[in-house]
Design an enzyme around this catalytic site. Structure first.
Site, PDB file in Angstrom:
ATOM      1  N   GLY A   1     -14.399  -3.975   0.316  1.00 29.66           N
ATOM      2  CA  GLY A   1     -15.741  -3.455   0.605  1.00 29.66           C
ATOM      3  C   GLY A   1     -16.128  -2.359  -0.367  1.00 29.66           C
ATOM      4  O   GLY A   1     -17.258  -2.321  -0.881  1.00 29.66           O
TER       5      GLY A   1
ATOM      6  N   ARG B   1       0.826  -1.222   0.000  1.00 29.95           N
ATOM      7  CA  ARG B   1       0.000   0.000   0.000  1.00 29.95           C
ATOM      8  C   ARG B   1       0.855   1.265   0.000  1.00 29.95           C
ATOM      9  O   ARG B   1       0.445   2.281  -0.567  1.00 29.95           O
ATOM     10  CB  ARG B   1      -0.947  -0.005   1.192  1.00 29.95           C
TER      11      ARG B   1
ATOM     12  N   LYS C   1     -20.217 -16.696   2.116  1.00 25.56           N
ATOM     13  CA  LYS C   1     -21.666 -16.596   2.281  1.00 25.56           C
ATOM     14  C   LYS C   1     -22.348 -15.757   1.218  1.00 25.56           C
ATOM     15  O   LYS C   1     -21.753 -14.836   0.674  1.00 25.56           O
ATOM     16  CB  LYS C   1     -21.965 -15.947   3.640  1.00 25.56           C
TER      17      LYS C   1
ATOM     18  N   GLY D   1      -9.712  -7.673  -1.193  1.00 26.99           N
ATOM     19  CA  GLY D   1      -9.894  -8.724  -0.197  1.00 26.99           C
ATOM     20  C   GLY D   1      -9.266 -10.037  -0.616  1.00 26.99           C
ATOM     21  O   GLY D   1      -8.167 -10.078  -1.178  1.00 26.99           O
TER      22      GLY D   1
HETATM   23  P1  AMP Z   1     -15.858 -13.863   2.104  1.00 31.05           P
HETATM   24  O1  AMP Z   1     -15.208 -13.110   3.233  1.00 31.05           O
HETATM   25  O2  AMP Z   1     -17.337 -14.042   2.245  1.00 31.05           O
HETATM   26  O3  AMP Z   1     -15.431 -13.364   0.734  1.00 31.05           O
HETATM   27  O4  AMP Z   1     -15.307 -15.356   2.214  1.00 31.05           O
HETATM   28  C1  AMP Z   1     -13.963 -15.710   2.059  1.00 31.05           C
HETATM   29  C2  AMP Z   1     -13.770 -17.026   2.740  1.00 31.05           C
HETATM   30  O5  AMP Z   1     -14.618 -17.995   2.173  1.00 31.05           O
HETATM   31  C3  AMP Z   1     -12.369 -17.591   2.608  1.00 31.05           C
HETATM   32  O6  AMP Z   1     -11.728 -17.493   3.853  1.00 31.05           O
HETATM   33  C4  AMP Z   1     -12.585 -19.048   2.199  1.00 31.05           C
HETATM   34  O7  AMP Z   1     -11.834 -19.955   2.968  1.00 31.05           O
HETATM   35  C5  AMP Z   1     -14.067 -19.249   2.487  1.00 31.05           C
HETATM   36  N1  AMP Z   1     -14.647 -20.317   1.667  1.00 31.05           N
HETATM   37  C6  AMP Z   1     -14.583 -20.453   0.331  1.00 31.05           C
HETATM   38  N2  AMP Z   1     -15.179 -21.608  -0.056  1.00 31.05           N
HETATM   39  C7  AMP Z   1     -15.618 -22.215   1.056  1.00 31.05           C
HETATM   40  C8  AMP Z   1     -16.313 -23.439   1.303  1.00 31.05           C
HETATM   41  N3  AMP Z   1     -16.639 -24.268   0.300  1.00 31.05           N
HETATM   42  N4  AMP Z   1     -16.626 -23.759   2.582  1.00 31.05           N
HETATM   43  C9  AMP Z   1     -16.272 -22.911   3.576  1.00 31.05           C
HETATM   44  N5  AMP Z   1     -15.627 -21.743   3.415  1.00 31.05           N
HETATM   45  C10 AMP Z   1     -15.305 -21.397   2.157  1.00 31.05           C
END
Ligand code: AMP
Length: 399
Positions: free
Chosen positions: A380, A36, A201, A357
């Protein structure tokens, strides 16, 4: 209209620049990744090279509105000073970000030099966008420039309230680049426009998926969120991550996609294991045959090939969120395959944009940060931008 720092007359001016020096430090306070800082240099040099003073302000960590030595920007000032030494540019650190100490540091700074102010978040007024604090910060400069895209979706004193104190306000080169690539991807994309959504999610990404359904030709779904879609299709998902309260929503999104003629592609196979661990004891199954008690931790090879094909024939691709648990070596193949496909597609003229991210971390980890068109500096902020939301730190720059 938003002006760029390169169009501003900065000679003999004190330019207050909001940068993003929220960098990772280890236990001992040493800097572990200076990306950064490196990325902010073009904007800084554009000021000092033309005879202005760059007065840098940033936050670091979450000191919760109080001074805290753990989050001082002093080591960042020392690091920046060492980077600037060979350019013959002096860097001074002001141990306060506002008030008499900061005003004195700024008054002493010769033109062509840099002052880094102490962590803005040592004052609760920063995140509260407090008008008096905005005025105190504004006293330190003749001109305002925002180059911190990572905090542009927050209405804080240094990103929003401060701007109205200046007729001369502008974006730095990093924000200009974000607006150019993300803006063009939404407003006038080279088609087909493909979005790849992953991560854990659906809940955090409903609004962006909804917005993308109005602009994209194809949406690829991977990551943990794929299992909520699979459940909505009536398939068994074993013990995979699922948001039971979003199954109906996933069904509605699939319905909406078909009404709008958007291809929403859900994986056809997955890599499953019996525990959430980095285990070699895993295997590939079709998504209609996920055994009870097994959880899907990555997309499978058929899906990887299908996604790579879509990416290769796209005009523009926007990627947000890993395809699997890429932190585990045994489950990173899907994310790596998408990163590889993005890199190969870029070489053939596809515009490839990686949201900040985890997906930005993944392309960097797989050595492709330089092989895609644009890696956003704000997770974000880039999601909110893609949702079509106005970013407070960007609107504040409108002249
Ligand atoms: P997010 O912060 O919602 O973008 O999620 C990122 C996280 O999703 C990462 O740390 C991944 O390890 C997790 N992730 C990706 N695929 C899966 C999965 N099939 N089951 C559980 N966690 C997951």
């Amino acid at each position: 209209m938003i002006r760029s720092i390169s169009d501003m007359e900065v000679a003999g001016k004190r330019v207050l620049v909001r940068v993003d020096f929220n960098i990772p430090l280890d236990e001992s306070g040493a800097i572990t990744d200076d990306t950064r800082i490196v990325e902010s240099i073009p904007t800084i040099m554009s000021i000092v090279d033309r005879g202005g003073v760059a007065i840098l302000m940033s936050h670091l960590g979450r000191p919760k509105g109080k001074p805290n030595d753990k989050y001082t920007l002093r080591p960042v000032a020392e690091h920046l000073a060492s980077m600037m030494r060979m350019r013959g540019v002096a860097v001074n650190f002001a141990p306060e970000c506002a008030g008499p100490v900061a005003e004195e540091a700024v008054a002493q700074a010769p033109y062509g030099s840099i002052v880094l102010l102490e962590n803005l978040r040592f004052h609760a007024e920063e995140e509260a966008n407090d008008p008096d604090f905005c005025a105190q910060l504004a006293r330190l400069g003749d001109m305002y420039c925002n180059d911190a895209f990572g905090t542009a979706h927050r209405a804080h004193a240094s990103t929003a309230g401060i701007a109205s104190h200046f007729a001369a306000r502008c974006a730095g080169l990093l924000i200009m680049k974000e607006l150019e690539y993300l803006g063009k991807a939404l407003a006038n994309p080279k088609r087909p426009l493909v979005a790849i959504m992953g991560g854990s999610k659906i809940s955090g990404k409903i609004d962006v998926i909804n917005a993308l359904l109005s602009s994209c030709d194809t949406i690829l779904i991977g990551g943990g969120m794929m299992f909520t879609f699979l459940k909505a299709k009536g398939l068994g998902i074993g013990s995979s991550l699922v948001e039971d309260d979003r199954v109906e929503l996933a069904r509605q999104l699939m319905q909406l996609a078909s009404e709008k003629g958007v291809q929403l592609i859900i994986p056809s196979d997955a890599v499953v294991a019996s525990t959430f661990a980095d285990t070699p004891d895993n295997h590939v199954v079709s998504v209609d045959a996920i055994p009870d008690g097994m959880m899907g931790l990555d997309i499978g090879p058929d899906t990887q090939r299908a996604f790579a094909g879509v990416v290769g024939s796209a005009g523009t691709v926007i990627w947000n969120g890993p395809m699997g648990v890429f932190e585990f070596k045994n489950f990173q193949a899907g994310t790596r395959a998408v990163a590889d496909a993005m890199a190969s597609a870029t070489a053939t003229g596809v515009i490839t944009i990686v949201g900040g991210g985890d997906s930005a971390a993944a392309v960097t980890q797989f050595g492709h940060a330089k092989n895609v068109t644009h890696v956003s500096t704000g997770g974000g902020a880039s999601l909110e931008f893609l949702e079509g939301k106005a970013l407070p730190g960007v609107i504040a720059l409108e002249a």
